[in-house]
Structure formats: C-alpha cells, structure tokens
Design a protein around this motif. Structure first.
Motif, PDB file in Angstrom:
ATOM      1  N   VAL A  14      -0.511  13.883  -9.139  1.00  0.00           N
ATOM      2  CA  VAL A  14      -0.084  14.827  -8.111  1.00  0.00           C
ATOM      3  C   VAL A  14      -0.963  14.576  -6.898  1.00  0.00           C
ATOM      4  N   ILE A  15      -0.322  14.372  -5.746  1.00  0.00           N
ATOM      5  CA  ILE A  15      -1.065  14.070  -4.526  1.00  0.00           C
ATOM      6  C   ILE A  15      -0.680  15.034  -3.409  1.00  0.00           C
ATOM      7  N   TYR A  16      -1.563  15.143  -2.433  1.00  0.00           N
ATOM      8  CA  TYR A  16      -1.261  15.815  -1.178  1.00  0.00           C
ATOM      9  C   TYR A  16      -1.360  14.761  -0.092  1.00  0.00           C
ATOM     10  N   PHE A  17      -0.367  14.736   0.794  1.00  0.00           N
ATOM     11  CA  PHE A  17      -0.315  13.713   1.832  1.00  0.00           C
ATOM     12  C   PHE A  17       0.169  14.312   3.140  1.00  0.00           C
ATOM     13  N   ASP A  18      -0.113  13.594   4.223  1.00  0.00           N
ATOM     14  CA  ASP A  18       0.283  14.014   5.561  1.00  0.00           C
ATOM     15  C   ASP A  18       1.797  13.861   5.698  1.00  0.00           C
ATOM     16  N   GLU A  75       2.764  18.482  -1.117  1.00  0.00           N
ATOM     17  CA  GLU A  75       2.479  18.055  -2.484  1.00  0.00           C
ATOM     18  C   GLU A  75       3.618  17.203  -3.035  1.00  0.00           C
ATOM     19  N   GLY A  76       3.252  16.182  -3.792  1.00  0.00           N
ATOM     20  CA  GLY A  76       4.253  15.333  -4.426  1.00  0.00           C
ATOM     21  C   GLY A  76       3.714  14.700  -5.696  1.00  0.00           C
ATOM     22  N   VAL A  77       4.624  14.166  -6.499  1.00  0.00           N
ATOM     23  CA  VAL A  77       4.276  13.461  -7.724  1.00  0.00           C
ATOM     24  C   VAL A  77       4.598  11.990  -7.517  1.00  0.00           C
ATOM     25  N   VAL A  78       3.645  11.119  -7.826  1.00  0.00           N
ATOM     26  CA  VAL A  78       3.818   9.690  -7.622  1.00  0.00           C
ATOM     27  C   VAL A  78       4.784   9.133  -8.665  1.00  0.00           C
ATOM     28  N   ILE A  79       5.851   8.505  -8.192  1.00  0.00           N
ATOM     29  CA  ILE A  79       6.840   7.855  -9.053  1.00  0.00           C
ATOM     30  C   ILE A  79       6.455   6.396  -9.263  1.00  0.00           C
ATOM     31  N   SER A  80       5.985   5.750  -8.198  1.00  0.00           N
ATOM     32  CA  SER A  80       5.595   4.341  -8.259  1.00  0.00           C
ATOM     33  C   SER A  80       4.511   4.072  -7.227  1.00  0.00           C
ATOM     34  N   ALA A  81       3.512   3.256  -7.620  1.00  0.00           N
ATOM     35  CA  ALA A  81       2.435   2.871  -6.714  1.00  0.00           C
ATOM     36  C   ALA A  81       2.495   1.367  -6.491  1.00  0.00           C
ATOM     37  N   LYS A 120       0.811  -1.215   0.000  1.00  0.00           N
ATOM     38  CA  LYS A 120       0.000   0.000   0.000  1.00  0.00           C
ATOM     39  C   LYS A 120       0.848   1.269   0.000  1.00  0.00           C
ATOM     40  N   ASN A 121       2.111   1.137  -0.388  1.00  0.00           N
ATOM     41  CA  ASN A 121       3.027   2.278  -0.362  1.00  0.00           C
ATOM     42  C   ASN A 121       3.143   2.952  -1.714  1.00  0.00           C
ATOM     43  N   LEU A 122       3.515   4.231  -1.654  1.00  0.00           N
ATOM     44  CA  LEU A 122       3.789   5.038  -2.836  1.00  0.00           C
ATOM     45  C   LEU A 122       5.188   5.605  -2.716  1.00  0.00           C
ATOM     46  N   VAL A 123       5.901   5.650  -3.826  1.00  0.00           N
ATOM     47  CA  VAL A 123       7.173   6.366  -3.885  1.00  0.00           C
ATOM     48  C   VAL A 123       6.847   7.717  -4.525  1.00  0.00           C
ATOM     49  N   VAL A 124       7.205   8.795  -3.827  1.00  0.00           N
ATOM     50  CA  VAL A 124       6.802  10.140  -4.230  1.00  0.00           C
ATOM     51  C   VAL A 124       8.016  11.046  -4.344  1.00  0.00           C
ATOM     52  N   SER A 125       7.996  11.900  -5.354  1.00  0.00           N
ATOM     53  CA  SER A 125       8.984  12.963  -5.491  1.00  0.00           C
ATOM     54  C   SER A 125       8.296  14.252  -5.050  1.00  0.00           C
ATOM     55  N   LEU A 126       8.872  14.928  -4.066  1.00  0.00           N
ATOM     56  CA  LEU A 126       8.252  16.140  -3.534  1.00  0.00           C
ATOM     57  C   LEU A 126       8.301  17.277  -4.537  1.00  0.00           C
ATOM     58  N   VAL A 127       7.253  18.092  -4.541  1.00  0.00           N
ATOM     59  CA  VAL A 127       7.204  19.298  -5.358  1.00  0.00           C
ATOM     60  C   VAL A 127       7.779  20.429  -4.522  1.00  0.00           C
ATOM     61  N   LYS A 169      20.260   6.042  -5.308  1.00  0.00           N
ATOM     62  CA  LYS A 169      21.171   6.599  -6.321  1.00  0.00           C
ATOM     63  C   LYS A 169      21.308   8.122  -6.179  1.00  0.00           C
ATOM     64  N   LYS A 170      21.511   8.559  -4.937  1.00  0.00           N
ATOM     65  CA  LYS A 170      21.749   9.957  -4.578  1.00  0.00           C
ATOM     66  C   LYS A 170      20.550  10.871  -4.816  1.00  0.00           C
ATOM     67  N   GLU A 171      19.373  10.295  -5.023  1.00  0.00           N
ATOM     68  CA  GLU A 171      18.127  11.059  -5.128  1.00  0.00           C
ATOM     69  C   GLU A 171      17.293  10.760  -3.891  1.00  0.00           C
ATOM     70  N   ILE A 172      16.634  11.782  -3.345  1.00  0.00           N
ATOM     71  CA  ILE A 172      15.787  11.608  -2.170  1.00  0.00           C
ATOM     72  C   ILE A 172      14.338  11.460  -2.624  1.00  0.00           C
ATOM     73  N   TYR A 173      13.690  10.393  -2.166  1.00  0.00           N
ATOM     74  CA  TYR A 173      12.283  10.137  -2.436  1.00  0.00           C
ATOM     75  C   TYR A 173      11.556  10.018  -1.107  1.00  0.00           C
ATOM     76  N   THR A 174      10.254  10.198  -1.139  1.00  0.00           N
ATOM     77  CA  THR A 174       9.440  10.064   0.059  1.00  0.00           C
ATOM     78  C   THR A 174       8.549   8.846  -0.097  1.00  0.00           C
ATOM     79  N   ILE A 175       8.459   8.040   0.961  1.00  0.00           N
ATOM     80  CA  ILE A 175       7.598   6.869   0.985  1.00  0.00           C
ATOM     81  C   ILE A 175       6.343   7.233   1.772  1.00  0.00           C
TER      82      ILE A 175
END
Length: 88
Positions: A56-60, A38-44, A6-13, A70-76
């Motif tokens: 584009v999603i808004y999350f807590d 706000e973030g953009v979903v990379i993987s669901a 039930k996780n999403l990998v998100v790139s923050l806006v 690979k030196k990029e920060i993503y949000t789970i």
C-alpha cells in the motif's frame, strides 16, 4: 500486466465520503486539500527498489495518470512520486 522501468501500476483505494469540521460531506473527487492518495501496487517495474506488489503506497496524485486495461482503470505512478510505503 507488467510495469516497465521506474513505473508502478496502481489500483486506487476508494476513500469514500469525508466529513469536514463544519459538517459538510465531501465526495472522493472533492478532496482537493489532500495532495496524496492511497493505492495498492499491482505491478512494479524492473528499476523500482523497495516497493513490491501488494504494498500500500501514498503518492502525489498530481503526478500520475490513468490507463484503462480490459475495462479496468489503473493509475501509473513513477516511483519518484511515492512518498510512503505501508507494510502489513
């Protein structure tokens, strides 16, 4: 990279600098009054319904965590913490 369950990998806006009513300039990290971000979903994950890649999603932001790949920060984000999905 593929999210699981039930996780999403998100790139923050990037929100940039905000100006208060009093004229103070606040950096992105100083916006503690805003609970959702706000973030953009990379993987669901396979158990996520109604949210797709590139949505584009808004999350807590208090119920998410960061990961470096690979030196990029993503949000789970767990899909239960998503409050809004924006479509084009």
């Amino acid at each position: 990279m593929k999210a699981v369950g039930k996780n999403l990998v998100v790139s923050l806006v990037k929100q940039g600098i905000a100006k208060t009513k009093g004229g103070l300039l606040l950096g992105e990290k100083q916006r503690e009054d805003i609970r959702y971000t706000e973030g953009v979903v990379i993987s669901a994950g396979s158990e996520v319904n109604g949210i797709n890649e590139n949505d584009v999603i808004y999350f807590d932001k208090n119920n998410s965590h960061n990961i470096e790949v690979k030196k990029e920060i993503y949000t789970i984000v767990n899909m239960n913490n998503v409050v809004v999905v924006l479509w084009g």
